[in-house]
Design an enzyme around this catalytic site. Sequence first.
Site, PDB file in Angstrom:
ATOM      1  N   GLU A 169     -53.700  36.067 -12.362  1.00  0.00           N
ATOM      2  CA  GLU A 169     -54.211  35.081 -14.155  1.00  0.00           C
ATOM      3  C   GLU A 169     -53.886  33.487 -13.784  1.00  0.00           C
ATOM      4  OE1 GLU A 169     -54.062  39.358 -16.700  1.00  0.00           O
ATOM      5  OE2 GLU A 169     -52.696  38.036 -16.501  1.00  0.00           O
ATOM      6  N   CYS A 187     -52.732  26.341 -15.926  1.00  0.00           N
ATOM      7  CA  CYS A 187     -51.308  27.227 -15.805  1.00  0.00           C
ATOM      8  C   CYS A 187     -51.781  28.521 -14.355  1.00  0.00           C
ATOM      9  CB  CYS A 187     -50.417  28.137 -17.065  1.00  0.00           C
ATOM     10  SG  CYS A 187     -49.051  28.748 -16.597  1.00  0.00           S
ATOM     11  N   CYS A 247     -43.272  38.766  -8.899  1.00  0.00           N
ATOM     12  CA  CYS A 247     -42.575  37.883  -8.480  1.00  0.00           C
ATOM     13  C   CYS A 247     -41.072  38.514  -8.144  1.00  0.00           C
ATOM     14  CB  CYS A 247     -41.927  37.438 -10.056  1.00  0.00           C
ATOM     15  SG  CYS A 247     -40.310  35.848  -9.411  1.00  0.00           S
ATOM     16  N   CYS A 275     -36.128  38.003 -14.146  1.00  0.00           N
ATOM     17  CA  CYS A 275     -34.868  37.316 -15.759  1.00  0.00           C
ATOM     18  C   CYS A 275     -35.304  38.619 -16.877  1.00  0.00           C
ATOM     19  CB  CYS A 275     -36.095  36.205 -15.948  1.00  0.00           C
ATOM     20  SG  CYS A 275     -36.027  34.718 -14.306  1.00  0.00           S
ATOM     21  N   CYS A 301     -38.947  37.853 -18.716  1.00  0.00           N
ATOM     22  CA  CYS A 301     -40.094  37.919 -18.659  1.00  0.00           C
ATOM     23  C   CYS A 301     -40.793  38.824 -18.349  1.00  0.00           C
ATOM     24  CB  CYS A 301     -39.849  36.952 -17.433  1.00  0.00           C
ATOM     25  SG  CYS A 301     -41.767  36.749 -17.045  1.00  0.00           S
ATOM     26  N   GLU A 324     -42.557  32.543  -8.299  1.00  0.00           N
ATOM     27  CA  GLU A 324     -41.637  31.775  -8.436  1.00  0.00           C
ATOM     28  C   GLU A 324     -42.209  30.317  -7.341  1.00  0.00           C
ATOM     29  OE1 GLU A 324     -38.494  29.766  -9.274  1.00  0.00           O
ATOM     30  OE2 GLU A 324     -40.066  28.849  -8.107  1.00  0.00           O
ATOM     31  N   LEU A 381     -33.988  26.457 -17.261  1.00  0.00           N
ATOM     32  CA  LEU A 381     -32.632  26.523 -17.720  1.00  0.00           C
ATOM     33  C   LEU A 381     -32.156  28.404 -18.465  1.00  0.00           C
ATOM     34  CD1 LEU A 381     -30.029  25.246 -17.328  1.00  0.00           C
ATOM     35  CD2 LEU A 381     -30.466  24.347 -18.636  1.00  0.00           C
ATOM     36  N   CYS A 425     -46.335  32.507 -21.751  1.00  0.00           N
ATOM     37  CA  CYS A 425     -45.888  32.484 -21.170  1.00  0.00           C
ATOM     38  C   CYS A 425     -45.138  33.438 -20.809  1.00  0.00           C
ATOM     39  CB  CYS A 425     -44.706  30.989 -21.183  1.00  0.00           C
ATOM     40  SG  CYS A 425     -45.372  29.368 -21.931  1.00  0.00           S
TER      41      CYS A 425
HETATM   42  N1  SAH Z   1     -41.136  31.364 -12.033  1.00  0.00           N
HETATM   43  C1  SAH Z   1     -41.239  29.911 -12.893  1.00  0.00           C
HETATM   44  C2  SAH Z   1     -42.607  29.896 -13.205  1.00  0.00           C
HETATM   45  C3  SAH Z   1     -43.381  30.753 -13.688  1.00  0.00           C
HETATM   46  S1  SAH Z   1     -42.523  31.126 -15.632  1.00  0.00           S
HETATM   47  C4  SAH Z   1     -40.262  29.632 -13.441  1.00  0.00           C
HETATM   48  O1  SAH Z   1     -39.725  30.837 -13.674  1.00  0.00           O
HETATM   49  O2  SAH Z   1     -39.745  28.519 -13.939  1.00  0.00           O
HETATM   50  C5  SAH Z   1     -43.392  30.041 -16.765  1.00  0.00           C
HETATM   51  C6  SAH Z   1     -41.960  29.672 -17.526  1.00  0.00           C
HETATM   52  O3  SAH Z   1     -42.348  30.334 -18.262  1.00  0.00           O
HETATM   53  C7  SAH Z   1     -40.334  29.888 -17.300  1.00  0.00           C
HETATM   54  O4  SAH Z   1     -39.459  28.379 -18.223  1.00  0.00           O
HETATM   55  C8  SAH Z   1     -40.156  31.359 -17.664  1.00  0.00           C
HETATM   56  O5  SAH Z   1     -38.915  31.098 -18.090  1.00  0.00           O
HETATM   57  C9  SAH Z   1     -40.863  30.726 -19.396  1.00  0.00           C
HETATM   58  N2  SAH Z   1     -41.323  32.433 -19.827  1.00  0.00           N
HETATM   59  C10 SAH Z   1     -41.211  33.689 -19.507  1.00  0.00           C
HETATM   60  N3  SAH Z   1     -41.343  34.527 -19.768  1.00  0.00           N
HETATM   61  C11 SAH Z   1     -41.731  34.533 -21.192  1.00  0.00           C
HETATM   62  C12 SAH Z   1     -41.001  35.108 -22.477  1.00  0.00           C
HETATM   63  N4  SAH Z   1     -41.074  36.489 -22.798  1.00  0.00           N
HETATM   64  N5  SAH Z   1     -41.630  34.333 -23.436  1.00  0.00           N
HETATM   65  C13 SAH Z   1     -41.291  32.961 -23.214  1.00  0.00           C
HETATM   66  N6  SAH Z   1     -41.644  32.571 -21.922  1.00  0.00           N
HETATM   67  C14 SAH Z   1     -41.525  32.790 -21.415  1.00  0.00           C
HETATM   68 FE1  SF4 Z   2     -39.610  35.060 -12.304  1.00  0.00          FE
HETATM   69 FE2  SF4 Z   2     -39.826  33.166 -12.981  1.00  0.00          FE
HETATM   70 FE3  SF4 Z   2     -40.709  35.509 -14.653  1.00  0.00          FE
HETATM   71 FE4  SF4 Z   2     -38.242  34.173 -13.890  1.00  0.00          FE
HETATM   72  S1  SF4 Z   2     -39.485  34.105 -15.306  1.00  0.00           S
HETATM   73  S2  SF4 Z   2     -39.499  36.511 -13.388  1.00  0.00           S
HETATM   74  S3  SF4 Z   2     -38.680  33.711 -11.743  1.00  0.00           S
HETATM   75  S4  SF4 Z   2     -41.803  34.890 -13.009  1.00  0.00           S
END
Ligand code: SAH
Ligand code: SF4
Length: 411
Positions: free
Chosen positions: A126, A139, A146, A150, A153, A211, A265, A384
């Site tokens: 996507e 985006c 991945c 996290c 996510c 990532e 972070l 996100c």
């Molecule tokens: N893997 C990379 C880039 C993709 S995630 C990373 O982790 O930075 C893009 C952003 O969306 C990251 O800051 C991630 O932490 C945030 N994100 C992931 N899941 C989310 C959610 N459920 N609500 C809000 N932000 C989220």
């Molecule tokens: Fe992967 Fe980024 Fe989601 Fe963490 S926040 S699981 S690194 S896509």
Amino acid sequence: MTVIDIDGPDKRRGTSPAPATAAQPAEKPTLIGLDRDELAQALAGIGVPERQLRMRVAQMWHWLYVRGVSDFADMLNVSKDLRAQLADAFTIARPEIVSEQISNDGTRKWLFRFPPRGAGRPVEIETVYIPEEGRGTLCVSSQVGCTLTCSFCHTGTQRLVRNLTAEEILSQILIARDRLGDFPHGETPADAAVPSEGRLVTNIVMMGMGEPLYNFDNVKKALLIASDGDGLSLSKRRITLSTSGIVPEIARTGAEIGCMLAISLHAVRDDLRDELVPINKKWNIAALLDACRAYPGLNNARRITFEYVMLKGVNDSLADARKLVQLLKGIPAKINLIPFNPWPGSGHECSDWEQIEAFADVVNKAGYASPIRTPRGRDIFAACGQLKSESERMRARDRAALEAAPAGQSA
Ligand code: SAH
Ligand code: SF4
């Protein structure tokens, strides 16, 4: 909420999904995503004479990345014979658009299908376009799924299927510009420079699925082409790569790609970050911030963005806010507070709005810009951390509908 679904799953309900093991026709090699040397080699391979190579490469580059053509027949200043030879040997076709959804806030989400690589299956990813006053941000995804997990996510619940190729990363930009009508049309001379003002895609964020620093080479190749001044010409200051903190690749990102950096972070203590962003067990907050301090080219006009997802009762106290400010001392930084976008089974809740504002207040008073990211496209699951999830659910629903339908019936 209104969702316009063009060419969406409804259209697919009548067609049986191809079995995952079906033999796929061999694809011709693509010219998208090759650097200039590779492009020259490819052209030499079909007999383009050595003395013409530079000129032909420049010509191709212009057609592919300035004019955005996806058919050799449209390369008007290339002889008919060469166009036919190119079409015999290569492809520049776009990937299949499985669906395009437009949110009521103007956000668009596409589901693209890429052909299998080697013995693999076709994959779907996507890409999201977010229009804002005076700019439009795309985006872009770097991986299918991945490897990281996290806890907040949704993409992290989907295992890595594979890395995207440089072509597939770039194609997301090309096809989004096709769909938005963002390539120049009409009678512009074939080699004219095309102005960049008035464009719809002005910014790229590597914040889709995956990532990006675990797919460094392909991401680098795609971003160098995207920022090439004779092609797509996106300024490196308008390209932001977001990482969960793959420390050894951060210096290379600055030195070899030169784009802006965003760091996910999300916590100011290692014990909590170990839980939320488990890669922290490998590279902790101190190691991550050291890498940030050393990021080349930082100054007050070129800052690192620190992303901080607001999780109710988890990381959103004012003590956390004060600690955040302390930690970032000395790093030219912006702090991006992201209201948590919920998904079923996540086990987290978004902080209350007053708490997010109070948190932002502490950070602002310490002199940091801390925009609260307005959730966009939630109605089409484009926000996100929501990527891929809904499309998987839709597929399951489609399958159920197909199974329920009597043979021969299409819905
Ligand atoms: N893997 C990379 C880039 C993709 S995630 C990373 O982790 O930075 C893009 C952003 O969306 C990251 O800051 C991630 O932490 C945030 N994100 C992931 N899941 C989310 C959610 N459920 N609500 C809000 N932000 C989220
Ligand atoms: Fe992967 Fe980024 Fe989601 Fe963490 S926040 S699981 S690194 S896509």
